[in-house]
Design a protein around this motif. Structure first.
Motif, short mmCIF file in Angstrom:
data_model
loop_
_atom_site.label_atom_id
_atom_site.label_comp_id
_atom_site.label_asym_id
_atom_site.label_seq_id
_atom_site.Cartn_x
_atom_site.Cartn_y
_atom_site.Cartn_z
N VAL A 222 0.85 -1.21 0.00
CA VAL A 222 0.00 0.00 0.00
C VAL A 222 0.87 1.24 0.00
CG1 VAL A 222 -1.68 1.33 1.35
CG2 VAL A 222 -1.97 -1.14 1.09
N ASN A 223 1.93 1.24 0.80
CA ASN A 223 2.83 2.38 0.88
C ASN A 223 3.53 2.61 -0.47
OD1 ASN A 223 4.18 4.56 2.07
ND2 ASN A 223 5.88 3.26 2.69
N ILE B 86 -0.55 5.27 1.83
CA ILE B 86 -0.45 5.70 3.23
C ILE B 86 0.67 6.72 3.35
CG2 ILE B 86 -1.36 3.62 4.30
CD1 ILE B 86 1.53 2.79 4.91
N ASP B 87 0.57 7.50 4.40
CA ASP B 87 1.66 8.42 4.68
C ASP B 87 2.44 7.88 5.88
OD1 ASP B 87 0.18 9.01 6.97
OD2 ASP B 87 -0.57 10.89 6.17
N VAL B 88 3.55 8.52 6.16
CA VAL B 88 4.40 8.07 7.27
C VAL B 88 3.63 8.08 8.58
CG1 VAL B 88 6.48 8.60 8.59
CG2 VAL B 88 6.53 8.75 6.11
N GLY B 89 2.77 9.08 8.80
CA GLY B 89 2.00 9.15 10.04
C GLY B 89 1.08 7.96 10.21
N GLY B 90 0.45 7.51 9.13
CA GLY B 90 -0.42 6.33 9.21
C GLY B 90 0.36 5.09 9.57
N LEU B 91 1.54 4.94 8.99
CA LEU B 91 2.38 3.78 9.32
C LEU B 91 2.85 3.86 10.76
CD1 LEU B 91 3.72 1.20 8.35
CD2 LEU B 91 5.64 2.59 7.57
N GLY C 9 7.59 -8.28 7.79
CA GLY C 9 6.79 -8.37 6.58
C GLY C 9 6.90 -7.10 5.75
N TYR C 10 6.94 -5.96 6.42
CA TYR C 10 7.02 -4.67 5.73
C TYR C 10 8.36 -4.54 4.99
CZ TYR C 10 6.67 0.32 4.84
OH TYR C 10 6.62 1.55 4.23
N PHE C 11 9.46 -4.82 5.68
CA PHE C 11 10.78 -4.59 5.09
C PHE C 11 11.31 -5.77 4.28
CE2 PHE C 11 10.92 -1.36 8.50
CZ PHE C 11 11.12 -0.25 7.69
N GLU C 12 10.97 -6.99 4.67
CA GLU C 12 11.52 -8.17 3.98
C GLU C 12 10.55 -8.77 2.96
OE1 GLU C 12 14.66 -9.09 4.42
OE2 GLU C 12 14.93 -7.55 5.96
#
Length: 180
Positions: A106-107, A112-117, A157-160
């Motif tokens: 999604v990012n 999404i923006d950084v604040g949402g994450l 999951g986000y980074f890998e």
């Protein structure tokens, strides 16, 4: 494997599902493999999840969808520890990992923006983790893991990417959190 999305059902009154009856605020969001459906408890979400931001609501839905992915991949689940399967806590942490992979997608698409994450990370660590008493009673059939571990696997999951998620029951490198 062709992805087949689950059905999504919102509820704010008692409902009957193939996995049993569900009362709002008693159960929270859940996935029922018997009919491949994600049930979203609107009252629980409004009272407990929404205060951490709209994106955390989406992450909760993505977590439940992660359980659907586990089913599609025929990953073995055991309510308690067993040989060759995932414990309940590992199963839940893997769903957090899949939710992290979804969040990255999604990012990447600008959704999404950084604040949402950041809100999702704070909400996962602060709200979605098991209370200390539950963590001390492991292995529980309701265990999701402490907030710090849930956040760690979400970020894995986000980074890998989601391919890392099924490795959750394999030994982790020294110094990293182990699941279950």
């Amino acid at each position: 494997l062709t992805y087949q999305p689950p059905t999504y059902v919102n509820f704010d009154k008692k409902i009957s599902t193939p996995c049993g009856d569900a009362n709002p605020q008693d159960i929270g969001p859940f996935y029922c493999p018997d009919n491949a459906t994600v049930y979203l408890d609107l009252i629980d979400i409004q009272n407990s999840v929404l205060p951490y931001g709209l994106f955390l609501v989406a992450v909760v839905a993505a977590h439940e969808t992660g359980h659907h992915i586990e089913e599609l991949l025929n990953l073995t689940y055991c309510p308690k520890q067993c040989a060759g399967g995932y414990s309940n806590e590992q199963w839940e942490l893997m769903a957090d990992c899949f939710a992290g992979g979804w969040a990255k997608d999604v990012n990447t698409r600008g959704g999404i923006d950084v604040g949402g994450l950041e809100d999702a990370i704070v909400g996962t660590a602060a709200f979605l983790g098991d209370p200390p008493a539950a963590v001390n009673d492991m292995p529980s059939t309701d265990a999701h893991g402490p907030g710090s571990l849930r956040t760690w696997w979400f970020l894995q999951g986000y980074f890998e990417g989601p391919t890392i998620c099924p490795t959750i029951n394999q030994p982790t490198p020294e110094g990293t959190p182990a699941a279950g």
